[in-house]
Design a protein around this motif. Structure first.
Motif, mmCIF file in Angstrom:
data_model
loop_
_atom_site.group_PDB
_atom_site.id
_atom_site.type_symbol
_atom_site.label_atom_id
_atom_site.label_comp_id
_atom_site.label_asym_id
_atom_site.label_seq_id
_atom_site.Cartn_x
_atom_site.Cartn_y
_atom_site.Cartn_z
ATOM 1 N N VAL A 1 0.851 -1.193 0.000
ATOM 2 C CA VAL A 1 0.000 0.000 0.000
ATOM 3 C C VAL A 1 0.887 1.243 0.000
ATOM 4 N N THR A 2 0.611 2.168 -0.937
ATOM 5 C CA THR A 2 1.412 3.378 -1.018
ATOM 6 C C THR A 2 0.770 4.506 -0.218
ATOM 7 N N HIS A 3 1.576 5.130 0.629
ATOM 8 C CA HIS A 3 1.099 6.229 1.471
ATOM 9 C C HIS A 3 1.807 7.506 1.049
ATOM 10 N N GLU A 4 1.040 8.574 0.823
ATOM 11 C CA GLU A 4 1.648 9.875 0.563
ATOM 12 C C GLU A 4 1.708 10.595 1.897
ATOM 13 N N VAL A 5 2.919 10.919 2.334
ATOM 14 C CA VAL A 5 3.065 11.530 3.650
ATOM 15 C C VAL A 5 3.830 12.835 3.548
#
Length: 110
Positions: free
Chosen positions: A15-19
């Motif tokens: 899962v890709t998270h933009e932080v």
């Protein structure tokens, strides 16, 4: 002036998270992953960011210019599992304004 940078971190489940990562707190990538709880407690940064374990190994997916690898990081990666050409230790990547847009994927647990 506080400057946050946008980075993308793909966790071990894919899962890709933009932080948003602060660049004024001397945080490294491993600490950012921990602060967003993108890896279960006790599975990342086990040595506390001393480049003495490879629990924060990640693959750099973007062509972001990173600081050069130091000897201890290189030595640790030479003994780690699942190492690729784009492997780095997250604890050795300091959050700086230059790293805006960085994309990484957490390496599988050993």
């Amino acid at each position: 002036m506080q400057q946050d940078i946008n980075i993308k971190i793909t966790d071990r489940d894919g899962v890709t998270h933009e932080v948003l990562a602060p660049t004024d707190m001397a945080m490294n990538l491993m600490e950012v992953v921990r602060s967003y709880e993108l890896a279960p407690e006790g599975t990342i940064g086990i040595c506390g960011g001393m480049a003495m374990c490879a629990s924060c190994q990640c693959y750099v997916l973007s062509d972001t210019m990173l600081p050069e690898m130091q000897d201890d990081e290189e030595a640790m990666l030479s003994e780690a599992f699942n190492v690729k050409d784009n492997s780095r230790l997250g604890c050795q990547i300091q959050m700086t304004p230059d790293l805006d847009g960085l994309e990484v994927q957490l390496a599988p647990e050993e």
